[in-house]
Design a protein around this motif. Structure first.
Motif, PDB file in Angstrom:
ATOM      1  N   GLN A 157       0.826  -1.210   0.000  1.00  0.00           N
ATOM      2  CA  GLN A 157       0.000   0.000   0.000  1.00  0.00           C
ATOM      3  C   GLN A 157       0.860   1.260   0.000  1.00  0.00           C
ATOM      4  O   GLN A 157       0.557   2.232  -0.704  1.00  0.00           O
ATOM      5  N   VAL A 158       1.927   1.241   0.770  1.00  0.00           N
ATOM      6  CA  VAL A 158       2.838   2.396   0.814  1.00  0.00           C
ATOM      7  C   VAL A 158       3.471   2.599  -0.565  1.00  0.00           C
ATOM      8  O   VAL A 158       3.606   3.726  -1.054  1.00  0.00           O
ATOM      9  N   LYS A 159       3.808   1.496  -1.205  1.00  0.00           N
ATOM     10  CA  LYS A 159       4.365   1.557  -2.562  1.00  0.00           C
ATOM     11  C   LYS A 159       3.342   2.164  -3.531  1.00  0.00           C
ATOM     12  O   LYS A 159       3.692   2.936  -4.425  1.00  0.00           O
ATOM     13  N   ALA A 160       2.074   1.837  -3.320  1.00  0.00           N
ATOM     14  CA  ALA A 160       1.019   2.428  -4.159  1.00  0.00           C
ATOM     15  C   ALA A 160       0.957   3.941  -3.963  1.00  0.00           C
ATOM     16  O   ALA A 160       0.869   4.711  -4.925  1.00  0.00           O
ATOM     17  N   PHE A 161       1.008   4.382  -2.690  1.00  0.00           N
ATOM     18  CA  PHE A 161       0.983   5.831  -2.414  1.00  0.00           C
ATOM     19  C   PHE A 161       2.146   6.543  -3.116  1.00  0.00           C
ATOM     20  O   PHE A 161       1.995   7.636  -3.648  1.00  0.00           O
ATOM     21  N   PHE A 162       3.325   5.938  -3.067  1.00  0.00           N
ATOM     22  CA  PHE A 162       4.524   6.617  -3.571  1.00  0.00           C
ATOM     23  C   PHE A 162       4.740   6.466  -5.069  1.00  0.00           C
ATOM     24  O   PHE A 162       5.332   7.345  -5.691  1.00  0.00           O
ATOM     25  N   VAL A 163       4.295   5.325  -5.630  1.00  0.00           N
ATOM     26  CA  VAL A 163       4.629   5.071  -7.033  1.00  0.00           C
ATOM     27  C   VAL A 163       3.447   4.582  -7.861  1.00  0.00           C
ATOM     28  O   VAL A 163       3.082   5.185  -8.864  1.00  0.00           O
ATOM     29  N   ASP A 164       2.852   3.460  -7.439  1.00  0.00           N
ATOM     30  CA  ASP A 164       1.946   2.740  -8.339  1.00  0.00           C
ATOM     31  C   ASP A 164       0.708   3.540  -8.728  1.00  0.00           C
ATOM     32  O   ASP A 164       0.277   3.504  -9.885  1.00  0.00           O
ATOM     33  N   ASN A 165       0.126   4.273  -7.765  1.00  0.00           N
ATOM     34  CA  ASN A 165      -1.076   5.053  -8.088  1.00  0.00           C
ATOM     35  C   ASN A 165      -0.770   6.092  -9.168  1.00  0.00           C
ATOM     36  O   ASN A 165      -1.529   6.266 -10.123  1.00  0.00           O
ATOM     37  N   THR A 166       0.351   6.773  -9.005  1.00  0.00           N
ATOM     38  CA  THR A 166       0.733   7.836  -9.946  1.00  0.00           C
ATOM     39  C   THR A 166       1.088   7.275 -11.319  1.00  0.00           C
ATOM     40  O   THR A 166       0.580   7.742 -12.345  1.00  0.00           O
ATOM     41  N   ILE A 167       1.975   6.295 -11.322  1.00  0.00           N
ATOM     42  CA  ILE A 167       2.437   5.738 -12.597  1.00  0.00           C
ATOM     43  C   ILE A 167       1.280   5.051 -13.326  1.00  0.00           C
ATOM     44  O   ILE A 167       1.138   5.167 -14.546  1.00  0.00           O
ATOM     45  N   GLY A 168       0.424   4.363 -12.564  1.00  0.00           N
ATOM     46  CA  GLY A 168      -0.745   3.716 -13.165  1.00  0.00           C
ATOM     47  C   GLY A 168      -1.663   4.733 -13.829  1.00  0.00           C
ATOM     48  O   GLY A 168      -2.142   4.529 -14.953  1.00  0.00           O
TER      49      GLY A 168
END
Length: 318
Positions: free
Chosen positions: A298-309
């Motif tokens: 989830q932390v990875k999503a906040f920092f990278v995955d949500n944005t890049i996705g």
């Protein structure tokens, strides 16, 4: 993937404004210590994406000239830095995580300089601008900002620019809009919106922060909200801490926004900082705090995955 290996993204910094006002500054090697965001610090942050805002201060002419000068500075001082790649397409965004380079994206903070002419927007698109906030805190030809007393919405020309952004795949950024302008954009836009640097108003009551209704509307249209490190948007009671930032994360998650949360630091656009978050090299302090309360994925999503996705889905195809 260990703690130290986690990558980061940041959707808003004002380095270009500082470079515009002081041509001597260096993004690669800031010996003056006047910049928050520099190449070595982005490397420390394991950044895979930094969005650079074009912001023209009040004392400069509201025309294309300082906007184009800012893009020239971006080309000469940022894109020439080793390991930095220009992000313009969904394919560029998709490659970032694996390439390990720092993606640099251009946004426009305030459309004043376009002077109501969609042709200017189309030219900026050709030059690589991929996100635009219609106004800063005041009113201009397009919209009313959060500090404009009359709190009007979008003008006819503002509506036309939103349409043009949708057709070009330029992302519309709602961060500085007053509430009426915000709802006008929500009703007009056929594409998801982003708030590059805004927090939660129910946590910190500041007009630049989003109400729960605004956040829910953004989530419903699959938009992105960049929580920001501007101390007065983080906490209304004196010095802001990383714990205060966490309250905004928690609240946005409670509203159903865990897949719609990113960060937009506003580094270089601020004079004072959240304690322990004064430049990209300190973003790991926030990461460590988040890992205390959220699963690593989830932390990875906040920092990278949500944005890049989001960018992979919504930036133009090549």
């Amino acid at each position: 993937m260990g703690m130290k290996a986690m990558q980061t993204t940041d959707f808003h910094c004002d380095v270009l404004w500082k470079l515009l006002e002081n041509k001597q500054l260096s993004f690669v090697n800031d010996t003056s210590n006047k910049l928050d965001v520099t190449l070595p610090r982005l490397m420390d942050a394991r950044s895979v994406l930094q969005t650079f805002a074009i912001y023209i201060p009040d004392e400069m002419e509201k025309s294309m000239v300082p906007i184009l000068q800012s893009i020239d500075l971006f080309n000469r001082k940022v894109l020439t830095a080793p390991g930095v790649t220009f992000v313009r397409t969904s394919q560029d965004a998709a490659k970032l995580i694996h390439r390990g380079s720092i993606g640099a994206m251009l946004s426009l903070e305030g459309a004043d300089g376009l002077q109501g002419d969609p042709a200017m927007l189309r030219i900026l698109y050709k030059l690589g601008v991929r996100a635009i906030g219609l106004t800063w805190n005041h009113a201009n030809w397009a919209a009313d900002g959060v500090l404009e007393p009359r709190q009007g919405g979008l003008t006819k020309k503002g509506m036309a620019i939103v349409e043009e952004c949708n057709s070009l795949d330029i992302l519309v950024d709602v961060s500085h809009l007053c509430e009426q302008s915000f709802w006008d954009v929500v009703n007009k836009s056929t594409k998801p919106l982003l708030a590059s640097h805004s927090n939660m108003r129910s946590v910190c009551n500041h007009p630049r922060n989003l109400t729960d209704d605004q956040a829910r509307a953004m989530i419903a249209m699959d938009g992105l909200i960049g929580l920001t490190f501007v101390p007065q948007f983080v906490s209304s009671g004196g010095a802001a801490t990383i714990d205060d930032v966490l309250k905004h994360v928690e609240h946005l998650c409670e509203l159903g926004g865990k897949d719609h949360l990113m960060f937009g630091s506003d580094f270089d656009g601020i004079d004072n900082h959240v304690i322990g978050l004064s430049h990209p090299g300190e973003v790991n302090n926030l990461m460590e705090a988040l890992l205390q309360g959220y699963p690593e994925q989830q932390v990875k999503a906040f920092f990278v995955d949500n944005t890049i996705g989001f960018l992979t889905k919504h930036l133009p195809k090549e």
